[in-house]
Design a protein around this motif. Sequence first.
Motif, PDB file in Angstrom:
ATOM      1  N   GLU A  85      50.260  30.390  28.543  1.00 23.68           N
ATOM      2  CA  GLU A  85      49.013  31.286  28.841  1.00 23.68           C
ATOM      3  C   GLU A  85      49.258  32.297  29.600  1.00 23.68           C
ATOM      4  O   GLU A  85      48.731  33.594  29.149  1.00 23.68           O
ATOM      5  CB  GLU A  85      47.909  30.335  29.718  1.00 23.68           C
ATOM      6  N   HIS A  86      50.139  32.232  30.484  1.00 28.88           N
ATOM      7  CA  HIS A  86      50.543  33.205  31.161  1.00 28.88           C
ATOM      8  C   HIS A  86      51.232  34.471  30.667  1.00 28.88           C
ATOM      9  O   HIS A  86      51.192  35.753  30.798  1.00 28.88           O
ATOM     10  CB  HIS A  86      51.475  32.900  32.486  1.00 28.88           C
ATOM     11  N   ARG A  87      52.297  34.083  29.701  1.00 32.33           N
ATOM     12  CA  ARG A  87      52.863  35.090  28.898  1.00 32.33           C
ATOM     13  C   ARG A  87      51.932  35.757  28.034  1.00 32.33           C
ATOM     14  O   ARG A  87      52.344  37.005  27.665  1.00 32.33           O
ATOM     15  CB  ARG A  87      53.964  34.196  27.917  1.00 32.33           C
ATOM     16  N   THR A  88      50.868  35.282  27.579  1.00 30.72           N
ATOM     17  CA  THR A  88      50.028  35.823  26.675  1.00 30.72           C
ATOM     18  C   THR A  88      49.243  36.931  27.254  1.00 30.72           C
ATOM     19  O   THR A  88      49.199  38.110  26.734  1.00 30.72           O
ATOM     20  CB  THR A  88      48.927  34.758  25.964  1.00 30.72           C
ATOM     21  N   VAL A  89      49.022  36.652  28.388  1.00 28.28           N
ATOM     22  CA  VAL A  89      48.246  37.679  29.127  1.00 28.28           C
ATOM     23  C   VAL A  89      49.122  38.867  29.710  1.00 28.28           C
ATOM     24  O   VAL A  89      48.619  40.011  29.683  1.00 28.28           O
ATOM     25  CB  VAL A  89      47.331  37.216  30.357  1.00 28.28           C
ATOM     26  N   VAL A  90      50.289  38.242  30.190  1.00 27.67           N
ATOM     27  CA  VAL A  90      51.380  39.593  30.444  1.00 27.67           C
ATOM     28  C   VAL A  90      51.489  40.466  29.215  1.00 27.67           C
ATOM     29  O   VAL A  90      51.722  41.541  29.336  1.00 27.67           O
ATOM     30  CB  VAL A  90      52.601  39.090  31.032  1.00 27.67           C
ATOM     31  N   THR A  91      51.692  39.698  28.004  1.00 30.50           N
ATOM     32  CA  THR A  91      52.017  40.550  26.899  1.00 30.50           C
ATOM     33  C   THR A  91      50.972  41.409  26.488  1.00 30.50           C
ATOM     34  O   THR A  91      51.262  42.565  26.273  1.00 30.50           O
ATOM     35  CB  THR A  91      52.186  39.544  25.759  1.00 30.50           C
ATOM     36  N   MET A  92      49.608  40.925  26.474  1.00 34.81           N
ATOM     37  CA  MET A  92      48.711  41.725  26.170  1.00 34.81           C
ATOM     38  C   MET A  92      48.408  42.920  27.240  1.00 34.81           C
ATOM     39  O   MET A  92      47.985  43.948  26.882  1.00 34.81           O
ATOM     40  CB  MET A  92      47.215  40.820  26.065  1.00 34.81           C
ATOM     41  N   SER A 128      55.180  45.574  36.563  1.00 32.74           N
ATOM     42  CA  SER A 128      54.556  46.065  35.499  1.00 32.74           C
ATOM     43  C   SER A 128      55.569  47.179  34.538  1.00 32.74           C
ATOM     44  O   SER A 128      55.171  47.178  33.433  1.00 32.74           O
ATOM     45  CB  SER A 128      53.391  46.758  36.003  1.00 32.74           C
ATOM     46  N   LYS A 129      55.977  48.114  35.508  1.00 34.84           N
ATOM     47  CA  LYS A 129      56.970  49.041  34.946  1.00 34.84           C
ATOM     48  C   LYS A 129      58.017  48.424  34.058  1.00 34.84           C
ATOM     49  O   LYS A 129      58.529  48.803  32.970  1.00 34.84           O
ATOM     50  CB  LYS A 129      57.509  49.729  36.098  1.00 34.84           C
ATOM     51  N   LEU A 130      58.903  47.375  34.758  1.00 32.11           N
ATOM     52  CA  LEU A 130      59.701  46.772  33.951  1.00 32.11           C
ATOM     53  C   LEU A 130      59.229  46.138  32.606  1.00 32.11           C
ATOM     54  O   LEU A 130      59.978  46.242  31.578  1.00 32.11           O
ATOM     55  CB  LEU A 130      60.189  45.586  34.806  1.00 32.11           C
ATOM     56  N   LEU A 131      58.173  45.556  32.920  1.00 35.40           N
ATOM     57  CA  LEU A 131      57.521  44.905  31.480  1.00 35.40           C
ATOM     58  C   LEU A 131      57.255  45.944  30.371  1.00 35.40           C
ATOM     59  O   LEU A 131      57.359  45.648  29.270  1.00 35.40           O
ATOM     60  CB  LEU A 131      56.444  44.028  31.710  1.00 35.40           C
ATOM     61  N   ARG A 132      56.932  47.083  30.852  1.00 38.34           N
ATOM     62  CA  ARG A 132      56.358  48.252  30.098  1.00 38.34           C
ATOM     63  C   ARG A 132      57.863  48.677  29.346  1.00 38.34           C
ATOM     64  O   ARG A 132      57.417  49.048  27.971  1.00 38.34           O
ATOM     65  CB  ARG A 132      55.875  49.304  30.543  1.00 38.34           C
ATOM     66  N   LEU A 133      58.963  48.343  29.794  1.00 37.00           N
ATOM     67  CA  LEU A 133      60.215  48.732  28.724  1.00 37.00           C
ATOM     68  C   LEU A 133      60.354  48.069  27.658  1.00 37.00           C
ATOM     69  O   LEU A 133      61.023  48.218  26.666  1.00 37.00           O
ATOM     70  CB  LEU A 133      61.255  48.478  29.909  1.00 37.00           C
ATOM     71  N   LYS A 134      59.612  46.732  27.546  1.00 35.76           N
ATOM     72  CA  LYS A 134      59.700  46.033  26.567  1.00 35.76           C
ATOM     73  C   LYS A 134      59.172  46.442  25.273  1.00 35.76           C
ATOM     74  O   LYS A 134      59.350  46.129  23.965  1.00 35.76           O
ATOM     75  CB  LYS A 134      59.108  44.490  26.720  1.00 35.76           C
ATOM     76  N   ARG A 135      58.194  47.797  25.272  1.00 35.99           N
ATOM     77  CA  ARG A 135      57.811  48.216  24.151  1.00 35.99           C
ATOM     78  C   ARG A 135      58.913  48.738  23.490  1.00 35.99           C
ATOM     79  O   ARG A 135      58.511  49.217  22.208  1.00 35.99           O
ATOM     80  CB  ARG A 135      56.913  49.271  24.509  1.00 35.99           C
ATOM     81  N   TYR A 136      60.072  49.033  23.902  1.00 31.23           N
ATOM     82  CA  TYR A 136      61.076  49.736  23.315  1.00 31.23           C
ATOM     83  C   TYR A 136      61.808  48.802  22.228  1.00 31.23           C
ATOM     84  O   TYR A 136      62.684  49.343  21.400  1.00 31.23           O
ATOM     85  CB  TYR A 136      62.217  50.239  24.109  1.00 31.23           C
ATOM     86  N   GLU A 137      61.526  47.505  22.377  1.00 34.72           N
ATOM     87  CA  GLU A 137      62.118  46.652  21.390  1.00 34.72           C
ATOM     88  C   GLU A 137      61.554  46.437  20.254  1.00 34.72           C
ATOM     89  O   GLU A 137      60.340  46.367  20.199  1.00 34.72           O
ATOM     90  CB  GLU A 137      62.078  45.239  22.185  1.00 34.72           C
ATOM     91  N   GLN A 138      61.989  46.956  19.166  1.00 34.42           N
ATOM     92  CA  GLN A 138      61.412  47.264  17.875  1.00 34.42           C
ATOM     93  C   GLN A 138      62.319  46.827  16.891  1.00 34.42           C
ATOM     94  O   GLN A 138      63.422  46.622  16.920  1.00 34.42           O
ATOM     95  CB  GLN A 138      61.344  48.898  17.481  1.00 34.42           C
TER      96      GLN A 138
END
Lengths: 194, 143
Positions: free
Chosen positions: A144-151, B8-18
């Motif tokens: 559930e947490h991973r889902t919201v973080v992903t979105m 949040s910034k670190l997580l945004r880097l995951k957008r580069y995984e394609q």
Amino acid sequence: METPETPDEELVARTQAGDARAFDQLVVRFSPRLYGLVYNMTSNHEDTNDLLQDIFAKAYRSIKGFQGKSSFYTWMHSIAVNMAINFLKKRNRRMTMSLDDVDNGIANDPEFIEATSDYDPRHQANLGELQKKLNEAMMKLSDEHRTVVTMFDIQGMPHAEIAKILKISDGTVRSRLFYAHRQLQNYLQEFITT
Amino acid sequence: MTPEEQISKLLRLKRYEQPRPGYFEDFLQEFQARQRAELIRRPLWEIAWDRLVSLAPAIQVPRLAYATIVALAVAASAVIIVRPGAPVSSGTLAANRSTLSLTSPHSVTIGESVPVTLTSTGSPSVHYVLPTRPVSYASSRSF
């Protein structure tokens, strides 16, 4: 040939009338975004590919029942999230990561440069390691947490849209994000400057 | 920058995984092939039903006809399953046997009006056990 401007609603109506090519257009339009959603929930390319096939097959079978009460985008994302969560429950601990390549563009991303420049030099931070650490941290979160973080963080969806797709309140979305971020701070401490 | 913002910034880097280039074009082809394969694997009755439904408007079958057919089928099934006047099953008889005893657990003489058993419906039914043969049964020619 369809123009990119053909609205989703028109393509949906044509699919409902039996035009399979209209659905192909919807697949082309939605697959990159849904791929990102499922991939970041599973951290496995092969699982994502199989799931995405199942998601579109299910959407095609159910599209006659789509009445347009929500947008097609919300409807498709709901199917994708529900199927991904069900899949993750079944997969349980058998998971192995199978990560996609990181686009070369990341090297010029100021956020990447900043993240790696602050990183402890003894660890010889590199792209592969950062990617692995990020994915490991994500997989430690609950589904559930991973889902919201992903979105929210990766796909950039607003809270209200996430709430609609997951059929939960806006407050629940915010609270899940808060706890997920706190957990991620612990897992990724070495990349965070205080 | 707060730790929350850094995450949040670190997580945004995951957008580069394609996925690899050309993946989404191949994905559509794979999806179409899979759809065709599913069509072939579908059971015969499902294909026949779909054809019947698609033919229906052409042969002017009123929409209510389907509902009528289904209702008739359900009614016919109900009549077959629950036949009126059908013999009671042996299980039901066995269950009622205890209340349908022909012999009284204790004899009474005539004059006493003690019910000795109940009917299968539960209503009391009075039986009497006669100690001797009734007079009316005696032959009129015997002296």
